[in-house]
Design a protein around this motif. Structure first.
Motif, PDB file in Angstrom:
ATOM      1  N   ARG A 299      -4.265  20.827 -19.879  1.00  0.00           N
ATOM      2  CA  ARG A 299      -3.330  19.718 -19.750  1.00  0.00           C
ATOM      3  C   ARG A 299      -3.060  19.060 -21.107  1.00  0.00           C
ATOM      4  O   ARG A 299      -1.964  18.573 -21.373  1.00  0.00           O
ATOM      5  CB  ARG A 299      -3.885  18.694 -18.747  1.00  0.00           C
ATOM      6  N   TRP A 300      -4.085  19.040 -21.971  1.00  0.00           N
ATOM      7  CA  TRP A 300      -3.936  18.418 -23.281  1.00  0.00           C
ATOM      8  C   TRP A 300      -3.589  19.427 -24.365  1.00  0.00           C
ATOM      9  O   TRP A 300      -3.434  19.038 -25.537  1.00  0.00           O
ATOM     10  CB  TRP A 300      -5.219  17.683 -23.665  1.00  0.00           C
TER      11      TRP A 300
ATOM     12  N   ARG B 295      -8.786  23.125 -16.598  1.00  0.00           N
ATOM     13  CA  ARG B 295      -7.481  22.532 -16.344  1.00  0.00           C
ATOM     14  C   ARG B 295      -7.262  21.279 -17.177  1.00  0.00           C
ATOM     15  O   ARG B 295      -6.144  20.998 -17.618  1.00  0.00           O
ATOM     16  CB  ARG B 295      -7.338  22.225 -14.849  1.00  0.00           C
ATOM     17  N   TRP B 296      -8.327  20.509 -17.392  1.00  0.00           N
ATOM     18  CA  TRP B 296      -8.210  19.318 -18.237  1.00  0.00           C
ATOM     19  C   TRP B 296      -7.859  19.715 -19.661  1.00  0.00           C
ATOM     20  O   TRP B 296      -7.005  19.081 -20.305  1.00  0.00           O
ATOM     21  CB  TRP B 296      -9.517  18.542 -18.201  1.00  0.00           C
ATOM     22  N   VAL B 297      -8.499  20.762 -20.187  1.00  0.00           N
ATOM     23  CA  VAL B 297      -8.206  21.232 -21.541  1.00  0.00           C
ATOM     24  C   VAL B 297      -6.768  21.724 -21.631  1.00  0.00           C
ATOM     25  O   VAL B 297      -6.038  21.411 -22.588  1.00  0.00           O
ATOM     26  CB  VAL B 297      -9.190  22.350 -21.948  1.00  0.00           C
TER      27      VAL B 297
ATOM     28  N   GLU C  41     -13.724  24.978 -13.448  1.00  0.00           N
ATOM     29  CA  GLU C  41     -12.264  25.116 -13.345  1.00  0.00           C
ATOM     30  C   GLU C  41     -11.569  23.797 -13.654  1.00  0.00           C
ATOM     31  O   GLU C  41     -10.517  23.777 -14.295  1.00  0.00           O
ATOM     32  CB  GLU C  41     -11.900  25.607 -11.941  1.00  0.00           C
ATOM     33  N   ARG C  42     -12.140  22.701 -13.203  1.00  0.00           N
ATOM     34  CA  ARG C  42     -11.534  21.400 -13.494  1.00  0.00           C
ATOM     35  C   ARG C  42     -11.555  21.096 -14.987  1.00  0.00           C
ATOM     36  O   ARG C  42     -10.609  20.523 -15.526  1.00  0.00           O
ATOM     37  CB  ARG C  42     -12.246  20.298 -12.705  1.00  0.00           C
ATOM     38  N   ARG C  43     -12.638  21.482 -15.659  1.00  0.00           N
ATOM     39  CA  ARG C  43     -12.693  21.263 -17.108  1.00  0.00           C
ATOM     40  C   ARG C  43     -11.657  22.112 -17.824  1.00  0.00           C
ATOM     41  O   ARG C  43     -11.021  21.645 -18.788  1.00  0.00           O
ATOM     42  CB  ARG C  43     -14.098  21.583 -17.626  1.00  0.00           C
TER      43      ARG C  43
END
Length: 438
Positions: A76-77, A72-74, A68-70
């Protein structure tokens, strides 16, 4: 899974592939108390009785897994990637195929994914890149280019307004979650970690990720007749279910200290629910009920007594890892349905030797299904496995249910475990500090 061993050490049989995998031997525990609990501090299900609940309150997304964190990182960009893609498409394609819609919609994407500052930055960057490209192509003064620039500026301002509304609603949701956590603590307070040779653990997992409390309940009370506990499930959802939970737990704590037998405790709970139903109307007045299992263990003896009122039968895990379901001989009506008939409650009595563990749960466990629609069977998943204490037992059980269902939890789950050891309970010296209210 492992029933509690008398010396508190982890025994053989804890496999790595889940409860039905092969058996494997493990050595002694390593790492501090806090380190061994750390993986569950960040998991989906939260503990009851330690600081994981506080961490969820303090962090906006404390339950995120690595995947899930990965994601969200994607995300975000993603707006920046769209601007780059739009610029490349604009530069290398004919004028009729320009990527102006990409520049116009990018701020709207940012409004849903970024903060207010990030949304403003994306809106300005998209407009600037578009203007620069038009100037470099010599089309900045054309009517259609000016129209697109104005349209993009308007959509950027709209995206900022949308982001403000989203952030405002998010703050309201965060406040509501704080209130839900406070309600959870008030109605389902943290249970003690042990009574004499008994060790205690409890878990609560809501089906809704933003909900922290529902109609499932648990409580434990030490009194002159031993350690008594209850696990139950109130019919219905929402605030009225929470009200019934508070009524049941309050009546249980009082009756557990005063009644000489579990049948007397059940009668007190019945009367408390009937008094509550008189103030209700509609179906809640005639169909309100609570399924429950009452358990009693004398602190130093080896006797376990159970009384089941229409609730899923608990499991008894022996010192050798053998698990069995403690079904009553005759099924009784749930609490609150005494108007339909009265008869003596059936009291079951079992041996509860050192190394044994009692697991009680609500129907969120037994009614969990996999993709094929097959119900989860805790007996087959726990049978034959050794276990290193009630906390590990419940953590493993919750993890297994989550894997079994693919993360699709359809109902709230409350779990409670009692385990007996030879030595009296003592808090580990490196245990984490007690949880503080938000």
């Amino acid at each position: 899974m492992q029933p509690v061993r008398e010396d508190g050490a982890q025994g053989a049989g804890q496999d790595e592939g889940g409860p039905r995998g092969g058996r494997a031997s493990h050595g002694a525990k390593s790492g501090s108390y806090a380190e061994r609990r750390a993986p569950y501090e960040k998991g989906r299900a939260y503990r009851v009785g330690n600081s994981a609940l506080d961490q969820m309150v303090r962090s906006s997304r404390p339950d995120a897994t690595g995947g899930e964190r990965r994601v969200r990182w994607v995300l975000r960009w993603l707006p920046a990637v769209l601007i780059v893609v739009g610029a490349v498409f604009f530069w290398f394609t004919p004028e009729g195929l320009r990527s102006l819609p990409v520049f116009e919609t990018t701020p709207l994407v940012a409004a849903a994914l970024l903060t207010l500052r990030g949304t403003v930055a994306v809106a300005v960057a998209a407009l600037v890149v578009n203007v620069v490209l038009e100037i470099l192509h010599g089309t900045a003064t054309r009517t259609h280019a000016l129209t697109h620039m104005v349209s993009q500026a308007v959509l950027g301002a709209l995206a900022v307004g949308i982001n403000v509304l989203i952030q405002r609603n998010y703050r309201r949701l965060t406040s509501a979650r704080h209130v839900a956590v406070a309600a959870q603590r008030a109605v389902l307070p943290n249970p003690p970690d042990g009574f004499g040779t008994l060790r205690v653990a409890a878990r609560y997992q809501a089906a809704d990720a933003d909900a922290r409390i529902g109609g499932d309940l648990y409580a434990v009370q030490e009194g002159p007749y031993g350690v008594r506990c209850i696990v139950g499930d109130v019919r219905g959802k929402g605030l009225e279910a929470v009200e019934s939970v508070a009524v049941v737990i309050g009546a249980f704590r009082e009756a557990a200290e005063e009644e000489a037998g579990l049948a007397g405790v059940a009668r007190r709970l019945e009367r408390a629910l009937q008094r509550q139903e008189t103030g209700r109307s509609g179906l809640d007045r005639v169909e309100g009920f609570t399924t429950a299992v009452l358990a009693e263990v004398d602190r130093e003896g080896g006797a376990l007594r159970l009384l089941n009122r229409g609730h899923p039968a608990p499991l008894l895990l022996g010192p050798d890892g053998a698990a069995r379901t403690l079904h009553p001989h005759e099924h009784a009506l749930p609490l609150g349905m005494g108007d339909l008939g009265t008869w003596p409650d059936e009291l079951m009595e079992e041996e509860f030797p050192p190394g044994a563990a009692l697991v009680l749960f609500t129907d969120g466990v037994t009614e969990a299904r996999n993709k094929a629609g097959v119900f989860y069977d805790p007996l087959t998943r726990l049978d034959g496995r050794l276990f290193d204490g009630p906390h590990e037992l419940l953590d493993t059980l919750l993890d297994d249910v989550t894997r079994y269902t693919g993360g699709r939890i359809a109902d709230d789950m409350a779990l409670f475990a009692l385990a007996r050891s030879r030595t009296p309970f003592a808090e580990p010296p490196d245990s984490p500090p007690a949880a503080h209210a938000p």
